[in-house]
Design an enzyme around this catalytic site. Structure first.
Site, PDB file in Angstrom:
ATOM      1  N   HIS A  27       0.832  -1.197   0.000  1.00 30.48           N
ATOM      2  CA  HIS A  27       0.000   0.000   0.000  1.00 30.48           C
ATOM      3  C   HIS A  27       0.870   1.252   0.000  1.00 30.48           C
ATOM      4  CE1 HIS A  27      -2.413   3.149   2.245  1.00 30.48           C
ATOM      5  NE2 HIS A  27      -3.192   2.893   1.217  1.00 30.48           N
ATOM      6  N   SER A  28       0.502   2.233  -0.813  1.00 27.53           N
ATOM      7  CA  SER A  28       1.130   3.543  -0.824  1.00 27.53           C
ATOM      8  C   SER A  28       2.640   3.442  -1.038  1.00 27.53           C
ATOM      9  CB  SER A  28       0.786   4.279   0.479  1.00 27.53           C
ATOM     10  OG  SER A  28       1.143   5.637   0.400  1.00 27.53           O
TER      11      SER A  28
END
Length: 274
Positions: A27-28
């Site tokens: 994520h991210s």
């Protein structure tokens, strides 16, 4: 990060006896880290392969393997397992590749040697997430990302309306083109046109093809040529104010049933009704 991944997989295999396939969900900024790790992996040596099969060493010390990158001289730790899928959610990888001038399609930066498949999944209002396919080839900017269906009923109302309007416009253009071709053929038959106009009637495709079929993609040289960008459907209430929705979009993935079902289907493709 690599050492932690190896440690978690090692402990899980030792406790459960698991020997199945492994995928990574990032994520991210975590997706940027995983991209760098996976893009610098090579075939592990014999010691790591033996360790991966669960064999114990008399010394009790886990083998440490490093992969040196000649162009920068940095040593990347090697993963002790193979990665089948890398699910990137809310990922800014495309921005980092452009900042590094690594957006050339022939560049090794777009080839993940340590992973077979990449899924770049994003929310349409996520200000941090960016597409990968237009970075691979500029011609892909006109191709919409693959829409992840709702976990219960497929397309939401706004997307059903969008595709219905697009269908009406396509059918109108097809009817207009066929009428013009028929008129030109009539004028040619009575001698009002000196040269024949080579044209054929345009036929409309199957309605289901509007959503199920994809335009030609230019991803031939990256990860097998499959689709990379997958977009979640925003909720109807999120359309009211996309700026306010953007504040929560980057953290909305963990509560998305659509995303959970999509990942489950990719991990178990032999069960289409999952």
């Amino acid at each position: 990060v690599t050492m932690e991944l190896n440690s978690v997989v090692e402990k899980y295999r030792k406790l459960t006896g698991f020997r199945g396939k492994i995928s990574i969900l990032s994520h991210s900024l975590g997706s940027v880290i995983c991209w760098d790790i996976l893009s610098h992996q090579k075939k592990v040596n014999r010691l790591v392969a033996e360790f991966q099969r669960g064999q114990e060493y008399a010394s009790g010390v886990r083998p440490s393997t490093f992969l040196t990158t000649p162009e920068i001289g940095y040593q990347y730790p090697a993963l002790h397992f193979d990665v089948v899928n890398n699910f990137m959610i809310g990922s800014p990888v495309a921005v980092f590749l452009m900042m590094r001038n690594q957006n050339n399609i022939s560049s090794h930066s777009l080839q993940l040697s340590g992973c077979k498949r990449v899924f770049n999944i994003f929310h349409p209002y996520d200000p941090v997430a960016y597409r990968l396919e237009p970075l691979v080839n500029k011609g892909n900017k006109d191709v919409e990302p693959k829409i992840i269906p709702h976990w219960k009923f497929g397309l939401r109302m706004q997307y059903q309306t969008k595709f219905w309007l697009r269908k009406i416009m396509n059918e109108t253009e097809i009817a207009k083109e066929n009428a013009m071709n028929a008129m030109e053929a009539s004028f040619e038959g009575i001698g009002l046109l000196e040269e024949a106009v080579d044209s054929e009637p345009v036929h409309g495709g199957n309605d289901d093809d509007k959503q199920s079929s994809d335009p030609p993609m230019n991803n031939d040289r990256i990860l097998g040529g499959g689709r990379l960008d997958y977009m979640l459907q925003e909720k109807e209430l999120e359309n009211a104010n996309e700026y306010i929705s953007a504040l929560a979009a980057h953290s909305s993935y963990w509560e998305s049933k659509d995303l959970s079902l999509f990942i489950a289907k990719q991990l178990e493709p032999q069960f289409p009704n999952i």
